[in-house]
Design a protein around this motif. Sequence first.
Motif, PDB file in Angstrom:
ATOM      1  N   ALA A  74      57.044  22.693  55.433  1.00 33.99           N
ATOM      2  CA  ALA A  74      57.241  22.904  54.001  1.00 33.99           C
ATOM      3  C   ALA A  74      55.934  22.735  53.233  1.00 33.99           C
ATOM      4  O   ALA A  74      55.624  23.522  52.323  1.00 33.99           O
ATOM      5  CB  ALA A  74      58.293  21.933  53.468  1.00 33.99           C
ATOM      6  N   VAL A  75      55.161  21.715  53.605  1.00 32.11           N
ATOM      7  CA  VAL A  75      53.869  21.495  52.945  1.00 32.11           C
ATOM      8  C   VAL A  75      52.966  22.702  53.140  1.00 32.11           C
ATOM      9  O   VAL A  75      52.345  23.205  52.194  1.00 32.11           O
ATOM     10  CB  VAL A  75      53.186  20.217  53.476  1.00 32.11           C
ATOM     11  N   ARG A  76      52.887  23.195  54.372  1.00 28.35           N
ATOM     12  CA  ARG A  76      52.000  24.342  54.641  1.00 28.35           C
ATOM     13  C   ARG A  76      52.441  25.578  53.867  1.00 28.35           C
ATOM     14  O   ARG A  76      51.614  26.289  53.286  1.00 28.35           O
ATOM     15  CB  ARG A  76      51.949  24.637  56.138  1.00 28.35           C
ATOM     16  N   GLU A  77      53.754  25.834  53.871  1.00 25.75           N
ATOM     17  CA  GLU A  77      54.247  27.040  53.206  1.00 25.75           C
ATOM     18  C   GLU A  77      54.053  26.977  51.693  1.00 25.75           C
ATOM     19  O   GLU A  77      53.689  27.961  51.054  1.00 25.75           O
ATOM     20  CB  GLU A  77      55.724  27.250  53.532  1.00 25.75           C
ATOM     21  N   ARG A  78      54.276  25.804  51.126  1.00 24.87           N
ATOM     22  CA  ARG A  78      54.245  25.698  49.661  1.00 24.87           C
ATOM     23  C   ARG A  78      52.849  25.386  49.105  1.00 24.87           C
ATOM     24  O   ARG A  78      52.518  25.809  47.994  1.00 24.87           O
ATOM     25  CB  ARG A  78      55.215  24.617  49.193  1.00 24.87           C
ATOM     26  N   TYR A  79      52.052  24.646  49.871  1.00 22.71           N
ATOM     27  CA  TYR A  79      50.781  24.159  49.320  1.00 22.71           C
ATOM     28  C   TYR A  79      49.553  24.524  50.152  1.00 22.71           C
ATOM     29  O   TYR A  79      48.436  24.256  49.732  1.00 22.71           O
ATOM     30  CB  TYR A  79      50.853  22.639  49.115  1.00 22.71           C
ATOM     31  N   GLY A  80      49.753  25.093  51.339  1.00 25.67           N
ATOM     32  CA  GLY A  80      48.626  25.604  52.090  1.00 25.67           C
ATOM     33  C   GLY A  80      48.055  24.672  53.144  1.00 25.67           C
ATOM     34  O   GLY A  80      48.502  23.543  53.337  1.00 25.67           O
ATOM     35  N   ASN A  81      47.037  25.190  53.803  1.00 27.95           N
ATOM     36  CA  ASN A  81      46.455  24.534  54.964  1.00 27.95           C
ATOM     37  C   ASN A  81      45.799  23.199  54.639  1.00 27.95           C
ATOM     38  O   ASN A  81      45.996  22.205  55.349  1.00 27.95           O
ATOM     39  CB  ASN A  81      45.432  25.476  55.613  1.00 27.95           C
ATOM     40  N   GLU A  82      45.012  23.161  53.599  1.00 28.51           N
ATOM     41  CA  GLU A  82      44.292  21.928  53.278  1.00 28.51           C
ATOM     42  C   GLU A  82      45.263  20.802  52.943  1.00 28.51           C
ATOM     43  O   GLU A  82      45.075  19.654  53.363  1.00 28.51           O
ATOM     44  CB  GLU A  82      43.332  22.185  52.102  1.00 28.51           C
ATOM     45  N   ALA A  83      46.336  21.134  52.235  1.00 30.69           N
ATOM     46  CA  ALA A  83      47.356  20.136  51.909  1.00 30.69           C
ATOM     47  C   ALA A  83      48.049  19.636  53.168  1.00 30.69           C
ATOM     48  O   ALA A  83      48.346  18.435  53.294  1.00 30.69           O
ATOM     49  CB  ALA A  83      48.375  20.712  50.935  1.00 30.69           C
ATOM     50  N   LEU A  84      48.311  20.534  54.114  1.00 33.18           N
ATOM     51  CA  LEU A  84      48.931  20.107  55.367  1.00 33.18           C
ATOM     52  C   LEU A  84      48.006  19.160  56.123  1.00 33.18           C
ATOM     53  O   LEU A  84      48.457  18.154  56.677  1.00 33.18           O
ATOM     54  CB  LEU A  84      49.291  21.310  56.242  1.00 33.18           C
ATOM     55  N   GLY A  85      46.721  19.455  56.152  1.00 30.04           N
ATOM     56  CA  GLY A  85      45.776  18.542  56.796  1.00 30.04           C
ATOM     57  C   GLY A  85      45.804  17.163  56.167  1.00 30.04           C
ATOM     58  O   GLY A  85      45.810  16.142  56.856  1.00 30.04           O
ATOM     59  N   ARG A  86      45.837  17.101  54.837  1.00 34.47           N
ATOM     60  CA  ARG A  86      45.910  15.817  54.126  1.00 34.47           C
ATOM     61  C   ARG A  86      47.196  15.083  54.463  1.00 34.47           C
ATOM     62  O   ARG A  86      47.200  13.875  54.688  1.00 34.47           O
ATOM     63  CB  ARG A  86      45.869  16.033  52.599  1.00 34.47           C
ATOM     64  N   TYR A  87      48.304  15.837  54.482  1.00 35.41           N
ATOM     65  CA  TYR A  87      49.586  15.194  54.764  1.00 35.41           C
ATOM     66  C   TYR A  87      49.631  14.667  56.193  1.00 35.41           C
ATOM     67  O   TYR A  87      50.088  13.549  56.432  1.00 35.41           O
ATOM     68  CB  TYR A  87      50.748  16.157  54.516  1.00 35.41           C
ATOM     69  N   PHE A  88      49.147  15.461  57.145  1.00 33.21           N
ATOM     70  CA  PHE A  88      49.134  14.997  58.534  1.00 33.21           C
ATOM     71  C   PHE A  88      48.270  13.751  58.678  1.00 33.21           C
ATOM     72  O   PHE A  88      48.642  12.797  59.381  1.00 33.21           O
ATOM     73  CB  PHE A  88      48.649  16.123  59.448  1.00 33.21           C
ATOM     74  N   ASP A  89      47.128  13.716  58.013  1.00 31.37           N
ATOM     75  CA  ASP A  89      46.294  12.514  58.042  1.00 31.37           C
ATOM     76  C   ASP A  89      47.077  11.297  57.554  1.00 31.37           C
ATOM     77  O   ASP A  89      47.056  10.227  58.172  1.00 31.37           O
ATOM     78  CB  ASP A  89      45.059  12.691  57.148  1.00 31.37           C
ATOM     79  N   ALA A  90      47.758  11.461  56.414  1.00 26.76           N
ATOM     80  CA  ALA A  90      48.491  10.350  55.817  1.00 26.76           C
ATOM     81  C   ALA A  90      49.710   9.966  56.653  1.00 26.76           C
ATOM     82  O   ALA A  90      49.985   8.770  56.865  1.00 26.76           O
ATOM     83  CB  ALA A  90      48.925  10.724  54.400  1.00 26.76           C
ATOM     84  N   LEU A  91      50.438  10.962  57.132  1.00 29.23           N
ATOM     85  CA  LEU A  91      51.640  10.705  57.922  1.00 29.23           C
ATOM     86  C   LEU A  91      51.296  10.031  59.242  1.00 29.23           C
ATOM     87  O   LEU A  91      51.940   9.053  59.645  1.00 29.23           O
ATOM     88  CB  LEU A  91      52.382  12.021  58.169  1.00 29.23           C
ATOM     89  N   GLY A  92      50.284  10.550  59.918  1.00 26.46           N
ATOM     90  CA  GLY A  92      49.889   9.957  61.194  1.00 26.46           C
ATOM     91  C   GLY A  92      49.406   8.531  61.046  1.00 26.46           C
ATOM     92  O   GLY A  92      49.676   7.676  61.899  1.00 26.46           O
ATOM     93  N   ALA A  93      48.688   8.254  59.961  1.00 27.42           N
ATOM     94  CA  ALA A  93      48.238   6.875  59.724  1.00 27.42           C
ATOM     95  C   ALA A  93      49.420   5.938  59.594  1.00 27.42           C
ATOM     96  O   ALA A  93      49.374   4.792  60.071  1.00 27.42           O
ATOM     97  CB  ALA A  93      47.367   6.826  58.466  1.00 27.42           C
ATOM     98  N   ARG A  94      50.492   6.414  58.972  1.00 25.11           N
ATOM     99  CA  ARG A  94      51.675   5.566  58.828  1.00 25.11           C
ATOM    100  C   ARG A  94      52.470   5.473  60.135  1.00 25.11           C
ATOM    101  O   ARG A  94      52.809   4.385  60.590  1.00 25.11           O
ATOM    102  CB  ARG A  94      52.566   6.093  57.700  1.00 25.11           C
ATOM    103  N   ILE A  95      52.771   6.622  60.736  1.00 33.25           N
ATOM    104  CA  ILE A  95      53.602   6.614  61.942  1.00 33.25           C
ATOM    105  C   ILE A  95      52.889   5.943  63.109  1.00 33.25           C
ATOM    106  O   ILE A  95      53.450   5.069  63.775  1.00 33.25           O
ATOM    107  CB  ILE A  95      54.008   8.056  62.331  1.00 33.25           C
ATOM    108  N   HIS A  96      51.653   6.361  63.367  1.00 29.61           N
ATOM    109  CA  HIS A  96      50.960   5.895  64.560  1.00 29.61           C
ATOM    110  C   HIS A  96      50.064   4.687  64.299  1.00 29.61           C
ATOM    111  O   HIS A  96      49.923   3.823  65.164  1.00 29.61           O
ATOM    112  CB  HIS A  96      50.157   7.039  65.171  1.00 29.61           C
ATOM    113  N   GLY A  97      49.486   4.629  63.114  1.00 30.79           N
ATOM    114  CA  GLY A  97      48.616   3.504  62.796  1.00 30.79           C
ATOM    115  C   GLY A  97      49.367   2.254  62.392  1.00 30.79           C
ATOM    116  O   GLY A  97      49.030   1.142  62.797  1.00 30.79           O
ATOM    117  N   GLN A  98      50.425   2.426  61.601  1.00 29.60           N
ATOM    118  CA  GLN A  98      51.185   1.288  61.082  1.00 29.60           C
ATOM    119  C   GLN A  98      52.557   1.138  61.723  1.00 29.60           C
ATOM    120  O   GLN A  98      53.291   0.207  61.393  1.00 29.60           O
ATOM    121  CB  GLN A  98      51.351   1.432  59.566  1.00 29.60           C
ATOM    122  N   GLN A  99      52.935   2.069  62.609  1.00 26.82           N
ATOM    123  CA  GLN A  99      54.267   2.085  63.233  1.00 26.82           C
ATOM    124  C   GLN A  99      55.366   2.119  62.170  1.00 26.82           C
ATOM    125  O   GLN A  99      56.428   1.511  62.321  1.00 26.82           O
ATOM    126  CB  GLN A  99      54.448   0.873  64.158  1.00 26.82           C
TER     127      GLN A  99
END
Length: 201
Positions: A74-99
Motif C-alpha cells: 500500500a505504501v509503495r502504490e500510494r506514496y512511491g519507492n522512497e516512502a517504501l524504503g523509509r517505511y521498511f527501515d522503520a518497520l524492520g527496526a521495530r520488528i527485528h531490532g526491538q522485537q
Amino acid sequence: MKTAVTVDFWFDPVCPYTWITSRWLREVERMRDIDVRWRVMSLAVLNEHLDVDPEDPEGLYKEYMKAPGRICAAVRERYGNEALGRYFDALGARIHGQQDWSGTAAALADAGLPAELDSVAMTTEYDDAVRSSQEAAVALVGDDVGTPVLSVEGAGALFGPVVSPAPRGERAGRLWDGVVLMAGVEGFHEFRRAYGALDFG
C-alpha cells in the motif's frame, strides 16, 4: 556522466535474514552508485502451495505474516519507492531490532506516513499487488528460492545474498562487487554454507 545502477530488491519484511541483507544494501548505497527500487514479496504466499510451510509449520500465523507486506504494498502504490524504503527501515527496526511485532502502525508514524495505511494489514486489498510484485521476482530466479531477491541492472538476478552480520564500509562495497560479478554469469547458480546465528550488528 555515469548514471547510477538500478537495483531491484524484493523483500519480505518479516524475514530477519532479509532485514540484515537490506542493512548491507543501505551501506552499499553509501559506497557505490546504486539506485534501489524496493519491491515486496511474501514467504507466506510463496509457500502457500506446500502442505507444511517451513516458516509457519503449525499454520498459526499465515494471515498475520502477510500483514506487514500488505502495508508495504500500500505504501509503495500510494506514496512511491522512497516512502517504501523509509517505511521498511522503520518497520524492520521495530520488528527485528526491538522485537516489536505490533509496531506496524508506529513504524508508519516513524516514516512520516499516514496511520490509516495500517488498516489494510488484515484485509486482502493489496494481496494482488503483493502477488504481482512477487511473480516478477519468481520470473527472474525461479520459485525454489526465498527472500531476498536482488536484480542488478545490466548483470542479472539472484536469490540473496544472505549475510549476517551486514558488512560495513568498503567490506560492504567489495561484497557488492562480487555479487554483481556472480549475477552477471548466466550459468552461476549457488554458493552455500551452513547458516550461523543471526547478528543484527
